[in-house]
Write an enzyme that holds these catalytic residues in place. Structure first.
Site, PDB file in Angstrom:
ATOM      1  N   HIS A 132      -5.993   4.229  -9.349  1.00  0.00           N
ATOM      2  CA  HIS A 132      -5.133   3.379  -8.519  1.00  0.00           C
ATOM      3  C   HIS A 132      -5.496   1.897  -8.713  1.00  0.00           C
ATOM      4  CE1 HIS A 132      -2.634   2.480  -4.900  1.00  0.00           C
ATOM      5  NE2 HIS A 132      -3.469   1.445  -4.824  1.00  0.00           N
ATOM      6  N   GLU A 133      -6.767   1.592  -8.525  1.00  0.00           N
ATOM      7  CA  GLU A 133      -7.185   0.179  -8.646  1.00  0.00           C
ATOM      8  C   GLU A 133      -7.022  -0.320 -10.072  1.00  0.00           C
ATOM      9  OE1 GLU A 133      -7.413  -1.438  -6.013  1.00  0.00           O
ATOM     10  OE2 GLU A 133      -7.666   0.231  -4.609  1.00  0.00           O
ATOM     11  N   HIS A 170      -3.556  -1.591 -10.585  1.00  0.00           N
ATOM     12  CA  HIS A 170      -3.455  -2.986 -10.120  1.00  0.00           C
ATOM     13  C   HIS A 170      -4.075  -3.915 -11.164  1.00  0.00           C
ATOM     14  CE1 HIS A 170      -1.876  -2.331  -6.110  1.00  0.00           C
ATOM     15  NE2 HIS A 170      -2.877  -1.552  -5.749  1.00  0.00           N
ATOM     16  N   GLU A 230       2.061  -2.521  -6.179  1.00  0.00           N
ATOM     17  CA  GLU A 230       1.804  -1.141  -5.784  1.00  0.00           C
ATOM     18  C   GLU A 230       2.497  -0.161  -6.735  1.00  0.00           C
ATOM     19  OE1 GLU A 230      -0.477  -1.289  -3.499  1.00  0.00           O
ATOM     20  OE2 GLU A 230      -0.593   0.879  -3.285  1.00  0.00           O
TER      21      GLU A 230
END
Ligand code: ZN
Length: 505
Positions: free
Chosen positions: A266-267, A270, A296
Site C-alpha cells: 500500500h505505502e 503511494h 489512494e
C-alpha cells in the site's frame, strides 16, 4: 516586472517553501521512526519552529502579490507555467479567505478535541467527545462559508482533499457503489455462514528480519526505487516525501505476515506515485500529486487489485517459500483465499476490500448530515449503530468499536473519508483501461513483469501532477468519466473467487 522574470521568481519562492516543508517532514519521519523517546520535547519545539518559518514563507506578501499578478497574465505564460500559477492561486485564495483568528481558533479546537478523543475512546465515553464534535462541525461550517458562501459547505470542505470534485458527482459514484455492494455483501454473508474460513497459512511464525528482507524484495519488484527511498518501522504505517526521496514505513508482527506485506505494498503504491512525479517540477504544482483520491488509487491498485490477485501469488510464492519455512507446503490457492477473506465487521481499518467501501459510505452519509445540520453530534452514536445495521448488518457493542474508532472527525477532518473509496473507484477504472492498452495484466504479473504497468501509470497518471484535476485526469487516462462500474466488476470477480475457493462451497 516582465512576466518570465515574475514566473522565475514564483518558482524560486515555491521551491524554497517546498524545501522547508521537506525538512519539516524529515523531522516528523524521524520522530515516528528513530527518535529516542527522551528527545520528544526538543523535537516538538524544532517542528514548531520550522512550521512557523514555513508559514511565514508561504504567506509572504511578496509571494501573494506575485501569484495575483501572474494570475492576471495567464495568457502570457506557457501552459505548464500557467498550471503552477492557477493551482497556487487556487490554494492561496482558500487560505486567504480565513483570517488569522479563525485559523488559530480552529487549530486549538482540533488539538483539544484530539486529546479528548483519546480519553473518550479509552473510557468508551462518547458523551465526553460529543460537545467538542459539535464545535468542530460549527467551525468547519464557518470555514466553508468563509471560502465560498454560495456553495454547499460540504462540497467546499471536500475540495480540501479532492480539488474540483463536485458533490453531485461524488454522490452519484458512491450511490452506485452502495447499490452495487448490497447484493455482493448478502452473497458473502450467505457463503461465509455455510463455509467457515480455513486457518490462514499467513498466521504462524514469521521472523521479523526475514519479513523485512521479503518486503523489500516485494516492493522493489513492483518498481519502488531504493536509491530514492527506504522502508523503516513505525507504530502506524505511512509514506512521506522528503524532496527527491520517499520514506515508507510498516510494522512487523512475527505471528502474521499479512499485515507488513500489504501495508508495505500500500505505502509503496503511494511511493511509486511520488517517485513518478515530474522531477524537473519538484516543489511546483505540476510536480505535486493531483489529489488524495488519486494518491489512494495508486496505493490501492498495488495493494488490492494486483497484490491480492492469484497471479501475484503465483509469482511471489517461490520467494515466500525461500524466506519462510512456515510456507513450505502452502498452496497459491490457500494464500489467495487467506488474503481475500471477506465478511462484514465493525472496524474500518481491519475490513476487507469489499465491505471497506460500506464503512466509507456510512461515514460519508453521517458527516454530510452533520455539516448539513440534519444530524446533531450528540445523536451520532445512535445514528452510527443504525447505519451499521442497515449497511453491514452488524452493530457495535460499544462506541469504541463504533463511532469512536477513527480520529478523523476529532481532528476536524470532514470530507476526507470519501477519498478512500474514490481511490478504489479510480484504481479499478485505471486497471481496466491499462488492460485494454497493454494486454492481459494477470499474464504480466504472473511473469513478475511489473514495469509495463508502472510505465503506463507513469504516463497516464504520475507525470501529470496537478496539470489536470482528478475528474479530467481519470477521463483522459481511461476514456470515460469516473464510474463505480469497474470497481463493482472487480469485486464481483472477487466474490466469485471466494465462492470457488471456500472449501465445500
Ligand atoms: Zn493510503
Amino acid at each position: 516586472m516582465n512576466t518570465q522574470t515574475a514566473y522565475a521568481d514564483l518558482v524560486h519562492h515555491l521551491q524554497r517553501c517546498s524545501d522547508i516543508a521537506g525538512t519539516l517532514r524529515l523531522l516528523e519521519w524521524d520522530q515516528e521512526t528513530y527518535l529516542p523517546a527522551g528527545a520528544m520535547d526538543s523535537r516538538a519545539r524544532q517542528i514548531g519552529a520550522l512550521a512557523e518559518i514555513l508559514h511565514t514563507h508561504s504567506t509572504a506578501p511578496a509571494l501573494l502579490a506575485l501569484v495575483d499578478e501572474l494570475a492576471n497574465r495567464l495568457d502570457e505564460l506557457d501552459p505548464e507555467q500557467a498550471v503552477d500559477v492557477r493551482e497556487s492561486k487556487w490554494q492561496l485564495d482558500r487560505e486567504r479567505a480565513l483570517d488569522a483568528a479563525l485559523v488559530r481558533e480552529r487549530a486549538e479546537l482540533r488539538a483539544n478535541a484530539r486529546s479528548v478523543w483519546i480519553q473518550a475512546r479509552h473510557d468508551d465515553d462518547f458523551a465526553l467527545l460529543a460537545p467538542h464534535l459539535e464545535q468542530l462541525v460549527a467551525m468547519e461550517r464557518r470555514v466553508a462559508t468563509a471560502i465560498d458562501a454560495s456553495r454547499d459547505p460540504y462540497e467546499v470542505l471536500l475540495e480540501s482533499y479532492e480539488p474540483g470534485l463536485r458533490l453531485a458527482h461524488l454522490e452519484s459514484v458512491l450511490g452506485e457503489v452502495r447499490a452495487g455492494l448490497q447484493p455482493l455483501v448478502a452473497r458473502i454473508c450467505a457463503l461465509v455462514e455455510r463455509h467457515p474460513y480455513p486457518a490462514s497459512p499467513l498466521i504462524g511464525d514469521f521472523d521479523a528480519g526475514a519479513q523485512r528482507r521479503f518486503n523489500e524484495h516485494a516492493v522493489a519488484a513492483i518498481g519502488f526505487d531504493f536509491s530514492r527511498g527506504r522502508i523503516d518501522e513505525s507504530a502506524h504505517p505511512f509514506s512521506t516525501t522528503i524532496g527527491s526521496d520517499v520514506r515508507l514505513t510498516t510494522r512487523y508482527d512475527p505471528r502474521d505476515l499479512t499485515y507488513s506485506l500489504y501495508s508495505s505494498l500500500h505505502e509503496a503504491g503511494h511511493g511509486l506515485y511520488e517517485q513518478g512525479l515530474a522531477a524537473d517540477a519538484r516543489g511546483l504544482p505540476r510536480g505535486t500529486a493531483c489529489s488524495l483520491g488519486v494518491h489512494e488509487s495508486q496505493s490501492r491498485l498495488w495493494e488490492n487489485q494486483i497484490g491480492r490477485s492469484h497471479a501475484y501469488w503465483e509469482q511471489l510464492l517461490p520467494a515466500a517459500r525461500a524466506a519462510f519455512p512456515a510456507l513450505a507446503a502452502a498452496s497459491v490457492d490457500a494464500l489467495v483465499l487467506a488474503v481475500n477473506r471477506m465478511e462484514p465487521s465493525l472496524i474500518r481499518t481491519e475490513s476487507d476490500e469489499t465491505t471497506y467501501n460500506l464503512h466509507i459510505i456510512l461515514r460519508f452519509e453521517l458527516e454530510r448530515a452533520l455539516i448539513g445540520g440534519d444530524l446533531r453530534a450528540a445523536d451520532l452514536s445512535g445514528a452510527w449503530r443504525e447505519k451499521m445495521r442497515e449497511l453491514l448488518g452488524v452493530t457495535p457493542a460499544d462506541d469504541r468499536h463504533g463511532v469512536l474508532q477513527d480520529v478523523h472527525w476529532a481532528a476536524g477532518e470532514f470530507g476526507y473519508f470519501p477519498t478512500y473509496t474514490l481511490g478504489n473507484v479510480y484504481a479499478a477504472q485505471l486497471l481496466e483501461a491499462a488492460a485494454r492498452e497493454i494486454g492481459d495484466i494477470d499474464e504480466l504479473v504472473r511473469a513478475g513483469e511489473f514495469a509495463t504497468l508502472l510505465g503506463w501509470l507513469r504516463a497516464k497518471v504520475h507525470r501529470w501532477g496537478q496539470t489536470l484535476r482528478a475528474a479530467e485526469l481519470i477521463e483522459r487516462a481511461t476514456g470515460e468519466p469516473a464510474s463505480a462500474q469497474p470497481l463493482l466488476r472487480h469485486l464481483e470477480r472477487k466474490v466469485e473467487l471466494l465462492a470457488r475457493a471456500l472449501p465445500g462451497a
